[in-house]
Design a protein around this motif. Structure first.
Motif, PDB file in Angstrom:
ATOM      1  N   PHE A  40       0.838  -1.208   0.000  1.00 36.73           N
ATOM      2  CA  PHE A  40       0.000   0.000   0.000  1.00 36.73           C
ATOM      3  C   PHE A  40       0.869   1.253   0.000  1.00 36.73           C
ATOM      4  O   PHE A  40       0.574   2.234  -0.688  1.00 36.73           O
ATOM      5  N   ARG A  41       1.950   1.211   0.773  1.00 34.37           N
ATOM      6  CA  ARG A  41       2.869   2.358   0.812  1.00 34.37           C
ATOM      7  C   ARG A  41       3.503   2.569  -0.568  1.00 34.37           C
ATOM      8  O   ARG A  41       3.624   3.698  -1.043  1.00 34.37           O
ATOM      9  N   GLY A  42       3.916   1.466  -1.204  1.00 37.43           N
ATOM     10  CA  GLY A  42       4.555   1.543  -2.525  1.00 37.43           C
ATOM     11  C   GLY A  42       3.613   2.119  -3.574  1.00 37.43           C
ATOM     12  O   GLY A  42       4.015   2.952  -4.391  1.00 37.43           O
ATOM     13  N   VAL A 108      -8.066  -0.115  -5.418  1.00 32.35           N
ATOM     14  CA  VAL A 108      -6.700  -0.401  -4.965  1.00 32.35           C
ATOM     15  C   VAL A 108      -6.682  -1.699  -4.150  1.00 32.35           C
ATOM     16  O   VAL A 108      -5.819  -2.558  -4.332  1.00 32.35           O
ATOM     17  N   ARG A 109      -7.663  -1.877  -3.276  1.00 30.18           N
ATOM     18  CA  ARG A 109      -7.707  -3.082  -2.438  1.00 30.18           C
ATOM     19  C   ARG A 109      -7.875  -4.335  -3.299  1.00 30.18           C
ATOM     20  O   ARG A 109      -7.232  -5.351  -3.057  1.00 30.18           O
ATOM     21  N   ALA A 110      -8.757  -4.236  -4.325  1.00 34.03           N
ATOM     22  CA  ALA A 110      -8.982  -5.401  -5.195  1.00 34.03           C
ATOM     23  C   ALA A 110      -7.703  -5.732  -5.958  1.00 34.03           C
ATOM     24  O   ALA A 110      -7.319  -6.904  -6.072  1.00 34.03           O
ATOM     25  N   ILE A 179      -4.970   8.855  14.008  1.00 35.14           N
ATOM     26  CA  ILE A 179      -5.650   9.138  12.729  1.00 35.14           C
ATOM     27  C   ILE A 179      -5.705   7.869  11.883  1.00 35.14           C
ATOM     28  O   ILE A 179      -6.741   7.492  11.337  1.00 35.14           O
ATOM     29  N   ARG A 180      -4.559   7.170  11.800  1.00 36.71           N
ATOM     30  CA  ARG A 180      -4.514   5.964  10.970  1.00 36.71           C
ATOM     31  C   ARG A 180      -5.401   4.864  11.546  1.00 36.71           C
ATOM     32  O   ARG A 180      -6.095   4.161  10.821  1.00 36.71           O
ATOM     33  N   ASP A 181      -5.391   4.725  12.885  1.00 36.13           N
ATOM     34  CA  ASP A 181      -6.247   3.718  13.541  1.00 36.13           C
ATOM     35  C   ASP A 181      -7.698   3.934  13.161  1.00 36.13           C
ATOM     36  O   ASP A 181      -8.394   3.008  12.769  1.00 36.13           O
ATOM     37  N   GLN A 183      -8.983   5.609  10.682  1.00 33.74           N
ATOM     38  CA  GLN A 183      -9.245   5.392   9.246  1.00 33.74           C
ATOM     39  C   GLN A 183      -9.219   3.895   8.903  1.00 33.74           C
ATOM     40  O   GLN A 183     -10.075   3.406   8.174  1.00 33.74           O
ATOM     41  N   ASP A 184      -8.234   3.157   9.447  1.00 38.52           N
ATOM     42  CA  ASP A 184      -8.104   1.729   9.112  1.00 38.52           C
ATOM     43  C   ASP A 184      -9.240   0.899   9.721  1.00 38.52           C
ATOM     44  O   ASP A 184      -9.700  -0.070   9.124  1.00 38.52           O
ATOM     45  N   ARG A 185      -9.707   1.298  10.924  1.00 37.88           N
ATOM     46  CA  ARG A 185     -10.762   0.505  11.579  1.00 37.88           C
ATOM     47  C   ARG A 185     -12.153   0.817  11.050  1.00 37.88           C
ATOM     48  O   ARG A 185     -13.039  -0.029  11.096  1.00 37.88           O
TER      49      ARG A 185
END
Ligand code: DC
Length: 225
Positions: A40-42, A108-110, A179-181, A183-185
């Motif tokens: 995902f970072r890449g 992107v996830r798919a 913030i990331r938590d 968004q990710d959850r």
């Protein structure tokens, strides 16, 4: 899944120590290690800032040019993007946030799910991320969910950055993790959560050696069953 392709999944929030543990477990098992956060970072780093707001056509065209592969085993596992090692800049907090932004997009996830499953079809893996046990490898033999308090995760990340000689601000890191938590959850597609059949390990106040031992013990138990 064939008998010889064994998949261990390690999911959990940012800064919980998944990478260190996944590498050690892969090394102990003599299998490859797949860092899906790096994928995902890449993607985010290559497509660039704001790519999470692109229209579908532009996004799909950008993704078409990206080809991930994995080589080596254990500590020597190396993820390649279009045949090259990933830019070390993907490890910054900024790239982490960009990755979290782009990870909300179904396209992107798919795309990455397909790439991750293709890698797992050929080799045994320890795969770390957010949705390995729930979405990408639901039939995995051994599933783990690592957790720790925000304070502990921020402190670990702070020490890690300091060790790398980088400027680090504990409050800033803590904020970024929150913030990331969130968004990710809370994203609708493949949110961060433990698979129903995952073993959850709360690593708050526990050293990495102890967590590693618990995981290996569970893997051996599963093997014996
Ligand atoms: O594990 P990491 O910090 O390198 O992951 C960066 C971001 O990528 C994370 O905030 C959310 C996203 N990610 C994801 O949505 N699903 C994964 N399997 C791995 C990472």
């Amino acid at each position: 899944m064939s008998e010889k392709c064994r998949i261990v999944t390690l999911d959990g929030p940012a800064g919980v120590g998944k990478t260190t543990l996944a590498k050690r477990v892969a090394q102990a098992m003599g299998v490859a290690y797949l860092d899906t956060g790096a994928m995902f970072r890449g993607v985010a780093w290559t497509l660039g800032e704001g790519s999470w707001e692109w229209d579908e056509e532009r996004l799909s065209a950008g993704l078409c040019d990206l080809d991930f592969s994995l080589q080596g085993q254990g500590m020597d596992s190396e993820l390649l993007l279009n045949g090259e090692p990933l830019d070390p800049a993907i490890r910054t907090e900024k790239a982490g946030l960009w990755a979290s932004n782009i990870a909300t997009l179904g396209t992107v996830r798919a795309f990455l799910k397909q790439a991750q499953q293709a890698i797992g079809r050929d080799v045994s893996l320890v795969a770390e991320g957010r949705d390995m046990g729930t979405v990408v490898f639901p039939d995995a033999t051994d599933k783990f969910f690592l957790d720790a308090s925000v304070e502990e995760r921020a402190r670990r990340r702070y020490l890690q950055l300091q060790g790398l000689g980088e400027n680090a601000d504990l409050d800033e890191i803590s904020l970024q993790i929150k913030i990331r938590d969130a968004q990710d959850r809370n994203r609708p597609i493949a949110p961060l959560r433990a698979a129903d059949d995952a073993v959850t390990v709360d690593t708050t106040g526990i050293g990495v050696d102890e967590v590693f031992s618990r995981i290996m013990e569970q893997i051996r138990k599963n093997e014996a069953q």
